[in-house]
Design a protein around this motif. Structure first.
Motif, PDB file in Angstrom:
ATOM      1  N   GLU A   1     103.059  17.718  -8.786  1.00  0.00           N
ATOM      2  CA  GLU A   1     102.076  18.143  -7.782  1.00  0.00           C
ATOM      3  C   GLU A   1     102.652  19.240  -6.894  1.00  0.00           C
ATOM      4  OE1 GLU A   1      98.680  18.328  -5.305  1.00  0.00           O
ATOM      5  OE2 GLU A   1      98.972  17.519  -7.328  1.00  0.00           O
ATOM      6  N   LEU A   2     103.915  19.085  -6.502  1.00  0.00           N
ATOM      7  CA  LEU A   2     104.561  20.082  -5.648  1.00  0.00           C
ATOM      8  C   LEU A   2     104.664  21.426  -6.359  1.00  0.00           C
ATOM      9  CD1 LEU A   2     106.113  20.905  -3.096  1.00  0.00           C
ATOM     10  CD2 LEU A   2     108.189  19.971  -4.157  1.00  0.00           C
ATOM     11  N   LYS A   3     105.041  21.401  -7.629  1.00  0.00           N
ATOM     12  CA  LYS A   3     105.157  22.657  -8.377  1.00  0.00           C
ATOM     13  C   LYS A   3     103.807  23.356  -8.485  1.00  0.00           C
ATOM     14  CE  LYS A   3     107.972  23.178 -11.856  1.00  0.00           C
ATOM     15  NZ  LYS A   3     108.716  23.018 -13.125  1.00  0.00           N
ATOM     16  N   GLN A   4     102.744  22.580  -8.643  1.00  0.00           N
ATOM     17  CA  GLN A   4     101.409  23.184  -8.694  1.00  0.00           C
ATOM     18  C   GLN A   4     101.066  23.859  -7.367  1.00  0.00           C
ATOM     19  OE1 GLN A   4      98.079  21.834 -11.385  1.00  0.00           O
ATOM     20  NE2 GLN A   4      98.732  19.908 -10.514  1.00  0.00           N
ATOM     21  N   ARG A   5     101.386  23.185  -6.279  1.00  0.00           N
ATOM     22  CA  ARG A   5     101.083  23.763  -4.964  1.00  0.00           C
ATOM     23  C   ARG A   5     101.901  25.023  -4.715  1.00  0.00           C
ATOM     24  NH1 ARG A   5     100.035  18.709  -0.713  1.00  0.00           N
ATOM     25  NH2 ARG A   5      98.973  17.350  -2.212  1.00  0.00           N
ATOM     26  N   LEU A   6     103.174  24.982  -5.067  1.00  0.00           N
ATOM     27  CA  LEU A   6     104.033  26.151  -4.849  1.00  0.00           C
ATOM     28  C   LEU A   6     103.590  27.331  -5.704  1.00  0.00           C
ATOM     29  CD1 LEU A   6     107.570  24.477  -4.646  1.00  0.00           C
ATOM     30  CD2 LEU A   6     106.208  25.410  -2.762  1.00  0.00           C
ATOM     31  N   TYR A   7     103.217  27.055  -6.941  1.00  0.00           N
ATOM     32  CA  TYR A   7     102.742  28.131  -7.814  1.00  0.00           C
ATOM     33  C   TYR A   7     101.476  28.764  -7.234  1.00  0.00           C
ATOM     34  CZ  TYR A   7     101.138  30.637 -11.937  1.00  0.00           C
ATOM     35  OH  TYR A   7     100.707  31.624 -12.795  1.00  0.00           O
ATOM     36  N   PHE A   8     100.570  27.929  -6.773  1.00  0.00           N
ATOM     37  CA  PHE A   8      99.338  28.431  -6.162  1.00  0.00           C
ATOM     38  C   PHE A   8      99.656  29.271  -4.925  1.00  0.00           C
ATOM     39  CE2 PHE A   8      96.159  27.788  -2.800  1.00  0.00           C
ATOM     40  CZ  PHE A   8      95.030  28.311  -3.406  1.00  0.00           C
ATOM     41  N   LEU A   9     100.574  28.793  -4.105  1.00  0.00           N
ATOM     42  CA  LEU A   9     100.937  29.507  -2.878  1.00  0.00           C
ATOM     43  C   LEU A   9     101.571  30.863  -3.173  1.00  0.00           C
ATOM     44  CD1 LEU A   9     102.368  26.493  -0.852  1.00  0.00           C
ATOM     45  CD2 LEU A   9     100.356  27.848  -0.228  1.00  0.00           C
ATOM     46  N   ILE A  10     102.417  30.919  -4.185  1.00  0.00           N
ATOM     47  CA  ILE A  10     103.045  32.188  -4.560  1.00  0.00           C
ATOM     48  C   ILE A  10     101.983  33.194  -4.997  1.00  0.00           C
ATOM     49  CG2 ILE A  10     104.477  33.276  -6.346  1.00  0.00           C
ATOM     50  CD1 ILE A  10     106.331  30.861  -6.171  1.00  0.00           C
ATOM     51  N   GLN A  11     101.017  32.718  -5.779  1.00  0.00           N
ATOM     52  CA  GLN A  11      99.965  33.610  -6.269  1.00  0.00           C
ATOM     53  C   GLN A  11      99.035  34.081  -5.156  1.00  0.00           C
ATOM     54  OE1 GLN A  11      99.629  34.704  -9.549  1.00  0.00           O
ATOM     55  NE2 GLN A  11     101.634  33.742  -9.773  1.00  0.00           N
ATOM     56  N   GLN A  12      98.839  33.245  -4.147  1.00  0.00           N
ATOM     57  CA  GLN A  12      97.828  33.533  -3.128  1.00  0.00           C
ATOM     58  C   GLN A  12      98.402  34.087  -1.821  1.00  0.00           C
ATOM     59  OE1 GLN A  12      94.569  33.486  -3.346  1.00  0.00           O
ATOM     60  NE2 GLN A  12      94.521  32.780  -5.457  1.00  0.00           N
ATOM     61  N   SER A  13      99.703  34.273  -1.747  1.00  0.00           N
ATOM     62  CA  SER A  13     100.314  34.733  -0.489  1.00  0.00           C
ATOM     63  C   SER A  13     100.630  36.221  -0.535  1.00  0.00           C
ATOM     64  CB  SER A  13     101.590  33.938  -0.196  1.00  0.00           C
ATOM     65  OG  SER A  13     101.297  32.561  -0.073  1.00  0.00           O
ATOM     66  N   LYS A  14     100.464  36.872   0.610  1.00  0.00           N
ATOM     67  CA  LYS A  14     100.710  38.311   0.707  1.00  0.00           C
ATOM     68  C   LYS A  14     102.172  38.618   1.004  1.00  0.00           C
ATOM     69  CE  LYS A  14      96.122  38.673   2.791  1.00  0.00           C
ATOM     70  NZ  LYS A  14      95.376  39.036   4.020  1.00  0.00           N
ATOM     71  N   SER A  15     102.848  37.689   1.664  1.00  0.00           N
ATOM     72  CA  SER A  15     104.233  37.908   2.078  1.00  0.00           C
ATOM     73  C   SER A  15     104.926  36.558   2.229  1.00  0.00           C
ATOM     74  CB  SER A  15     104.273  38.661   3.407  1.00  0.00           C
ATOM     75  OG  SER A  15     103.692  37.862   4.434  1.00  0.00           O
ATOM     76  N   PHE A  16     106.215  36.607   2.521  1.00  0.00           N
ATOM     77  CA  PHE A  16     106.977  35.373   2.705  1.00  0.00           C
ATOM     78  C   PHE A  16     106.450  34.580   3.899  1.00  0.00           C
ATOM     79  CE2 PHE A  16     110.776  33.197   4.524  1.00  0.00           C
ATOM     80  CZ  PHE A  16     110.967  32.282   3.499  1.00  0.00           C
ATOM     81  N   ASP A  17     106.157  35.275   4.991  1.00  0.00           N
ATOM     82  CA  ASP A  17     105.624  34.592   6.179  1.00  0.00           C
ATOM     83  C   ASP A  17     104.251  33.986   5.896  1.00  0.00           C
ATOM     84  OD1 ASP A  17     107.869  35.216   7.644  1.00  0.00           O
ATOM     85  OD2 ASP A  17     107.033  37.075   8.450  1.00  0.00           O
ATOM     86  N   ASP A  18     103.436  34.717   5.149  1.00  0.00           N
ATOM     87  CA  ASP A  18     102.114  34.215   4.773  1.00  0.00           C
ATOM     88  C   ASP A  18     102.254  32.978   3.890  1.00  0.00           C
ATOM     89  OD1 ASP A  18      99.269  34.349   4.691  1.00  0.00           O
ATOM     90  OD2 ASP A  18      99.372  35.259   2.704  1.00  0.00           O
TER      91      ASP A  18
END
Length: 470
Positions: free
Chosen positions: A41-58
Motif C-alpha cells: 500500500e505504501l509503495k502505491q501511495r509513493l508511486y502516485f505521489l511521485i507522478q502527481q507532484s511538481k517538486s520535492f516540497d509539493d
C-alpha cells in the motif's frame, strides 16, 4: 512434524549435493500480500505521489494529505501511514532492492524532472550551444560539457545538485554528441532574448503540470487511481508443457514467437504464476496484465530482443494470437514416408521435371512470404494502435503521455475506436493463419522433395522399374 521432516530432507539434500528449493512465492501468495501488506500500500501511495507532484516540497505536502508521514531525520528514511493500523514504521530500504527511498532518492527524482523540463523548454528557443548555456544559467541550470560527458547542476533554494547526463532522461541521452548533432541539424529560428525568460518558463511549467492534482484533491485522486489500476484486466492463462522452456527458482521461461521464424523466451516471475500438483502431472497457470510489457530474450541473436505487450502475449499463449503463433513440428516418420510416395506418384502422373517442380514451389513460397510479411506488418501497426487506445485510458500518467505522442505519430483520429481496430486485427489474423498454413505446407513439400532427390537420386528410377516389373 512437518518442520522436522523438512529439516531431515534438507540435510539429506545437502549431503547429496542437491540444491534446496525454497517454497515458491506464488500468485495466490502475492494476492494475499497485496490485500494485507502495508508495504504494498505504501509503495502505491509513493508511486502516485511521485507522478502527481511538481517538486520535492509539493511531494512532502501531498504525502501528508495521503496520511503518509515521512521521517528523513535518521540514517534510514521511515514511513508511517497514519490511517492504517501500523505498529512500526517501514524503512525506505525495505521498499526496494534497487532504491533506498531516502531523501536523496526523492530529491534526485525531482531535480531530474526539472533539468529535463528546462532542456525541453530551452532547446526550442535557442540557435546555438553558446546561447543554450547562457539561457540555462538564467534558469539556475549550469551545463558543463567535457570531452564526451555532460554534467548538469541545478541550484534550488541556494543548494546546487549535480547529475551526469546518463541520469537525466530515460528517453534521450543528453551527451556531447546529442548537443553537437542537435545544433548542426537545427534550422535557425527566432531567437528570444533574456527578457521575461523566467516568466515564460513559469508559464511552460504550469502547462506541463496542469494535469497533476492539487494537494486538496490528492486523497480522492488516489482512490480513483487505485480503482483504475485494479480495473486493469488480469488474464489467467493455463500453459501446456511444450510452452514451458525452463522452470527456475524465481519463475518460468516460456517460448513465444513474434514473426516469421522469430522467437524468444519470456520470463514469468513466481508472483504471476501458480503451479498445481495433480495426479499424473503439474498444471501451470500464469496471470498476465494486458497493459504490462514483457521482455523477449532471443539467445541466438541479441538484436532480436524486444518487448511485447501483455495483450499480445495473452493471445499468443491462448492460440488466439494477433501475431504468428509458435507451432511445434507434427510430422512423424511414417507421414514423411507417405508424403514421399505421394510425391513420386504425383511426379509419375504429371510427367514434370524435377527442376520445373522445384522452381514452382520456390516461386509459390516466395509469393506467400511476401504476403505473410505484409500482413504481419499491418497487424503489428494495428496492435500498436490498440496499445495506444488502451494506454490512453490507463492509470499511469507516463503511459498516457507516451500514448498521446503515439496517437499523433500514428495519425489517429477520434473517429477510430479500439473495437474497430480489434475487428480489423481479427480479419487480418484469419488471412494470416490461412497464408501460414499454405506456407508451411509448401515448405514441407519442398523439404520432402529435396530430401528425396538430393539424398536418393535413383529413387524415382527404381520406383518406376519396380512398377513396370509388377
Amino acid at each position: 512434524m512437518e518442520r522436522n521432516l523438512r529439516m531431515i530432507s534438507d540435510r539429506i539434500s545437502k549431503m547429496a549435493g542437491a540444491k534446496i528449493i525454497e517454497k515458491r512465492y506464488s500468485y495466490r501468495d502475492y494476492q494475499k500480500y497485496r490485500q494485507s501488506s502495508h508495504k504494498f500500500e505504501l509503495k502505491q501511495r509513493l508511486y502516485f505521489l511521485i507522478q502527481q507532484s511538481k517538486s520535492f516540497d509539493d511531494f512532502l505536502e501531498k504525502a501528508e494529505q495521503l496520511h503518509v508521514h515521512i521521517d528523513f531525520s535518521q540514517k534510514h528514511s521511515r514511513f508511517m501511514m497514519t490511517d492504517r493500523a501500523m505498529t512500526k514504521p517501514i524503512r525506505g530500504r525495505q521498499l526496494s532492492k534497487r532504491n533506498l527511498y531516502d531523501k536523496d532518492f526523492f530529491r534526485t527524482h525531482f531535480v531530474k524532472q526539472e533539468i529535463e523540463s528546462r532542456l525541453e523548454f530551452l532547446l526550442n528557443r535557442v540557435n546555438s550551444l553558446e546561447e543554450l548555456l547562457l539561457k540555462a544559467k538564467e534558469l539556475n541550470l549550469t551545463i558543463d560539457l567535457k570531452q564526451k560527458n555532460v554534467t548538469f547542476t541545478l541550484e534550488e533554494n541556494g543548494k546546487p545538485i549535480s547529475l551526469s547526463h546518463k541520469k537525466i532522461s530515460d528517453k534521450k541521452l543528453y551527451d556531447v554528441n546529442f548537443f553537437q548533432d542537435y545544433f548542426k541539424n537545427k534550422e535557425v529560428g527566432v531567437s528570444y532574448g533574456l527578457e521575461n525568460l523566467q516568466k515564460q518558463y513559469h508559464a511552460f511549467q504550469e502547462e506541463r503540470d496542469k494535469e497533476k492534482v492539487s494537494t486538496e484533491e490528492s486523497e480522492e485522486a488516489f482512490k480513483k487511481y487505485k480503482g483504475q489500476r485494479d480495473a486493469i484486466h488480469e488474464f489467467e492463462v493455463e500453459l501446456v508443457e511444450h510452452q514451458i522452456e525452463r522452470l527456475v527458482d524465481e519463475g518460468i521461461y516460456i517460448k513465444v514467437s513474434f514473426g516469421i521464424k522469430q522467437s524468444g523466451l519470456i520470463f514469468i516471475p513466481n508472483y504471476q504464476l501458480d503451479i498445481m500438483e495433480e495426479e499424473n502431472h503439474k498444471k501451470y497457470k500464469v496471470y498476465i496484465r494486458e497493459t504490462t510489457s514483457y521482455f523477449i530474450y532471443n539467445k541466438e541473436n541479441s538484436e532480436m530482443n524486444r518487448y511485447i505487450k501483455g495483450r499480445t502475449l495473452i493471445r499468443q499463449l491462448t492460440n488466439d494470437s494477433r501475431m504468428i503463433p509458435y507451432r511445434r513440428p507434427t510430422v512423424e516418420s511414417l507421414q514423411e514416408k507417405i508424403s514421399e510416395i505421394n510425391l513420386l506418384v504425383e511426379l509419375t502422373e504429371t510427367d514434370k521435371k524435377y527442376q520445373d517442380i522445384k522452381d514452382e514451389l520456390v516461386a509459390e513460397i516466395a509469393e506467400l512470404d511476401i504476403k505473410l510479411t505484409q500482413t504481419n506488418e499491418k497487424i503489428t501497426t494495428l496492435n500498436k494502435m490498440a496499445e495506444v487506445f488502451i494506454n490512453l485510458k490507463g492509470a499511469e500518467l507516463s503511459s498516457q503521455k507516451l500514448a498521446r505522442y503515439d496517437f499523433s505519430k500514428l495519425n489517429l483520429t477520434e473517429s477510430i475506436s479500439l473495437e474497430q481496430v480489434n475487428e480489423k486485427i481479427g480479419v487480418l489474423q484469419e488471412k494470416l493463419d490461412r497464408y501460414l498454413d499454405e506456407y508451411e505446407s509448401l515448405v514441407r513439400r519442398l523439404e520432402t522433395f529435396a530430401k528425396i532427390f538430393n539424398n536418393n537420386k535413383n529413387m524415382y528410377q527404381k520406383f518406376q522399374e519396380n512398377v513396370s516389373v509388377e
